[in-house]
Design an enzyme around this catalytic site. Sequence first.
Site, PDB file in Angstrom:
ATOM      1  N   HIS A   1      -7.950   6.019   4.531  1.00  0.00           N
ATOM      2  CA  HIS A   1      -6.867   5.386   3.770  1.00  0.00           C
ATOM      3  C   HIS A   1      -5.636   5.224   4.651  1.00  0.00           C
ATOM      4  CE1 HIS A   1      -4.224   4.752   0.183  1.00  0.00           C
ATOM      5  NE2 HIS A   1      -3.337   5.291   0.995  1.00  0.00           N
ATOM      6  N   GLU A   2      -5.253   6.293   5.326  1.00  0.00           N
ATOM      7  CA  GLU A   2      -4.066   6.211   6.196  1.00  0.00           C
ATOM      8  C   GLU A   2      -4.313   5.306   7.388  1.00  0.00           C
ATOM      9  OE1 GLU A   2      -1.333   7.221   5.126  1.00  0.00           O
ATOM     10  OE2 GLU A   2      -2.215   8.269   3.406  1.00  0.00           O
TER      11      GLU A   2
ATOM     12  N   HIS B   1      -3.397   1.865   6.623  1.00  0.00           N
ATOM     13  CA  HIS B   1      -1.978   1.567   6.806  1.00  0.00           C
ATOM     14  C   HIS B   1      -1.630   1.450   8.289  1.00  0.00           C
ATOM     15  CE1 HIS B   1      -1.079   2.090   2.619  1.00  0.00           C
ATOM     16  NE2 HIS B   1      -1.366   3.382   2.603  1.00  0.00           N
TER      17      HIS B   1
END
Length: 447
Positions: free
Chosen positions: A24-25, A28
């Site tokens: 998920h990170e 980003h």
Amino acid sequence: MSVLLFSLGVLVVGLGLAASIALHELGHLLPAKAFGVRVTQYMIGFGPTLWSRRRGETEYGVKAVPLGGYIRMIGMYPPHRGEAPGTIREDSTGFLQQMAAEAKEWEAEQYGPEEAHRTFSALAVPKKLAVMLGGPLMNLLICVVLTTVLLCGIGLPGITPTVSAVSQCVLPADAPEGTDCDGMPEAPAAAAGIEPGDVLRSIDGQEIRRWEDVTSAVRASGGSEVEIVLERDGEQLTLQAEPIMDARPVLDADGAAVHDANGGLVTEEVGFLGVAGTRDLVRRSPAEVPGMVWDTFTGTARIVVSLPARLWEVGEAAFGDEERDPNGPIGVVGVSRLAGEVVAAEQPGFALREKVATLLSMLASVNMALFVFNLIPLMPLDGGHVLGALIEGVRRWFARRRGSADPGPVDMSRLLPLTYAVALCFAAMTVLLLYADIVDPITLFGS
């Protein structure tokens, strides 16, 4: 229940959750770096740092509390209009304004004027959306991949065309279990010589791939002789059978018998052969993946929309005598406990394939939950930043249409009080679910 196997299940789902957070990170991080934003930290977890390494301008690390993660980009809040980054000015002495000013001051200390173009706030709206949506979309991608592996590689519980039982006679559809065959006509399958263990390959020229193919072919051929091709002990045999017309249960989309308002069995006159398939994991077509992902999304969205009411129910169950909803919200401890149960289970028909399928389904559901939850349009969630970027885009579009000056980025620092309030609510939710998962856990196989 084996403690070792239970611990293995907890470890497996723990690693799966950690990988989901890390990816998920990464969702980003990659677009942020691609757009030139300086990312100072990439962290898995919160609290004290357990391990970290610096690569280039970014510190990568793991923190003590494994309940999420974050990346830190410079310039999340824009500087005051008309001032260069790094410039500190006096602002209103109001509490809320002072909170925003202090946040902007801290941001200003992280970079100089020469890096103003590398801040998050300097990005164009589409790039801001790409950075903030990258994390949730990564969780959605993980859910799609896991669902594809589950459906197409392992399969879902279903019935295969391998014969598990052959009826010796034709009994009424609503006959009680154990009714004997005295005076009843012989079932067509038994008369044709079909045996348990036979794998049905075709009926009346219709290729058999799933049990639904057997049902449709037999029900359509009542009263006429059909050719049945089957496989027995590695050899292919061709038999002749004559399904009879009989009152059989009406089946719903899931293959379950339909009952009327009074609980009576609903029947119809269709062909009857007298064979039962074998329950097993059945692989599905890749075309079914989007539908299952959509069902997972809508189910998760319903839970998120009704989250306050559901959390109240969790509280009533944890602190009172109410029964906890097995389909309600569950925390990290609860998910880990369920994974331990799955791996350590010794239930009949719950072998390694079924356990792997259940774990994959759990991880897919968790990633869908991360996707949906992070899209809630509240700070500090990704959805809050997405909403800010969309508002910025709308404001700039109207300014261009009116020939007005560019209004600049939306100053999300003004929402810090709301951000802290939302974060406090999320912390309270985490504590509640942690307590409930300990004192009143959801279980798969009972206590």
